[in-house]
Motif scaffolding. Sequence first.
Motif, PDB file in Angstrom:
ATOM      1  N   THR A  86     -37.453  20.690 -24.738  1.00  0.00           N
ATOM      2  CA  THR A  86     -37.716  21.960 -24.057  1.00  0.00           C
ATOM      3  C   THR A  86     -39.129  22.001 -23.500  1.00  0.00           C
ATOM      4  N   ALA A  90     -39.955  21.928 -19.443  1.00  0.00           N
ATOM      5  CA  ALA A  90     -40.651  23.098 -18.913  1.00  0.00           C
ATOM      6  C   ALA A  90     -41.997  22.712 -18.307  1.00  0.00           C
ATOM      7  N   LEU A  93     -41.416  21.131 -14.861  1.00  0.00           N
ATOM      8  CA  LEU A  93     -41.042  22.152 -13.876  1.00  0.00           C
ATOM      9  C   LEU A  93     -42.250  23.015 -13.498  1.00  0.00           C
ATOM     10  N   VAL A  97     -43.823  23.440  -9.739  1.00  0.00           N
ATOM     11  CA  VAL A  97     -43.932  24.729  -9.051  1.00  0.00           C
ATOM     12  C   VAL A  97     -45.387  25.062  -8.761  1.00  0.00           C
ATOM     13  N   SER A 104     -40.023  25.372  -4.121  1.00  0.00           N
ATOM     14  CA  SER A 104     -40.432  25.805  -5.459  1.00  0.00           C
ATOM     15  C   SER A 104     -40.239  27.304  -5.655  1.00  0.00           C
ATOM     16  N   PHE A 107     -36.523  27.956  -6.380  1.00  0.00           N
ATOM     17  CA  PHE A 107     -36.068  27.495  -7.683  1.00  0.00           C
ATOM     18  C   PHE A 107     -36.775  28.204  -8.833  1.00  0.00           C
ATOM     19  N   ARG A 108     -37.887  28.883  -8.557  1.00  0.00           N
ATOM     20  CA  ARG A 108     -38.586  29.604  -9.613  1.00  0.00           C
ATOM     21  C   ARG A 108     -37.674  30.635 -10.270  1.00  0.00           C
ATOM     22  N   TYR A 111     -35.166  28.911 -12.581  1.00  0.00           N
ATOM     23  CA  TYR A 111     -35.765  28.411 -13.812  1.00  0.00           C
ATOM     24  C   TYR A 111     -35.831  29.499 -14.882  1.00  0.00           C
ATOM     25  N   TRP A 167     -31.460  24.436 -22.341  1.00  0.00           N
ATOM     26  CA  TRP A 167     -31.151  25.137 -21.093  1.00  0.00           C
ATOM     27  C   TRP A 167     -31.578  26.596 -21.156  1.00  0.00           C
ATOM     28  N   VAL A 170     -35.934  26.720 -21.746  1.00  0.00           N
ATOM     29  CA  VAL A 170     -36.831  26.112 -20.773  1.00  0.00           C
ATOM     30  C   VAL A 170     -37.479  27.173 -19.891  1.00  0.00           C
ATOM     31  N   GLY A 171     -36.705  28.162 -19.461  1.00  0.00           N
ATOM     32  CA  GLY A 171     -37.246  29.216 -18.610  1.00  0.00           C
ATOM     33  C   GLY A 171     -38.340  30.015 -19.290  1.00  0.00           C
ATOM     34  N   PHE A 174     -41.369  27.882 -19.317  1.00  0.00           N
ATOM     35  CA  PHE A 174     -41.816  27.719 -17.936  1.00  0.00           C
ATOM     36  C   PHE A 174     -42.697  28.882 -17.495  1.00  0.00           C
TER      37      PHE A 174
END
Length: 297
Positions: A86, A90, A93, A97, A104, A107-108, A111, A167, A170-171, A174
Amino acid sequence: MKRVVFKSRWVPAVAALPQLLLIFLFFYWPAVSVFNWAFTLEPAFGGAGERLFVGWENFTSVFADSQYWNSVRVSFTFAISATTITMAVALVLALAVDRQLKGSKLFRFFYIWPFALAGPAVGTAFLYILSPERGLMAMVNAAHPDFWNPARYGSHAMILIIACFVWKWVGYCFIFMLAGLQSIPRSLLEAASMDGSGPLRRALDIQIPLLSPTLFLLLILIATESFVGKDTYGIVERTTEGGPNNATDVMVFNVVSKAFYGLDYSGAAAQSLMIIALIMVFTFIQFRFVERRVHYR
């Protein structure tokens, strides 16, 4: 700014009373009850039955239980793997970004939004997506029979719950990592770029060291969540139910199963205290050794 002063002491007390009641009902009362149950023999079906004080016998039974030690091993395997993956994903990513690569901004959003989903919902989605009979892996199994089967192989089941956890979280990592990267002065990166440092070298020598306080905070949060978090229980309960052959029987799932399926409330309470003790030791080790590499200035 004008300071608000209450003329009566009862006004702030009444205002704080609902929050204090919630804290007492959902934090202190359960904590005291668990501590009490761990040293007594709690009736299996509750009620007003007499509780017998048994001292350390519940803990002795836990230490002699091979299934408990298996859950400890599984929990550490899951926590270390899920936390490491994780944090690594992250970080990659966030670095991408932060460099404002093409696409980016679009996709932000993608994420971040998985964190809004509950653990059981994520488990349900992955259970169908990676189903060996109907999901994406069904095509792989058609070419290579039994290549993917979490219901049969413990290693596949472990990969499944790790994928679900990564999954979802990770956000969350991030967001914090991106905020930390954007707080780094651009003059440092521009100076390094003028000296000939590439993106990888700037990340290793400047960005990651300056991001270490954020990384350390996330390490503690994610490690604790993967060890005893509600999402960990929800994912395991929805996808594997601790199987196959207890290969994914993490500690938090084992405690709930022992309490609500086995009706062994005293044993579950003893295991809960053991989990708290392990978290304290785990956190102490992180502060004692990992924090040495953190740069706060």
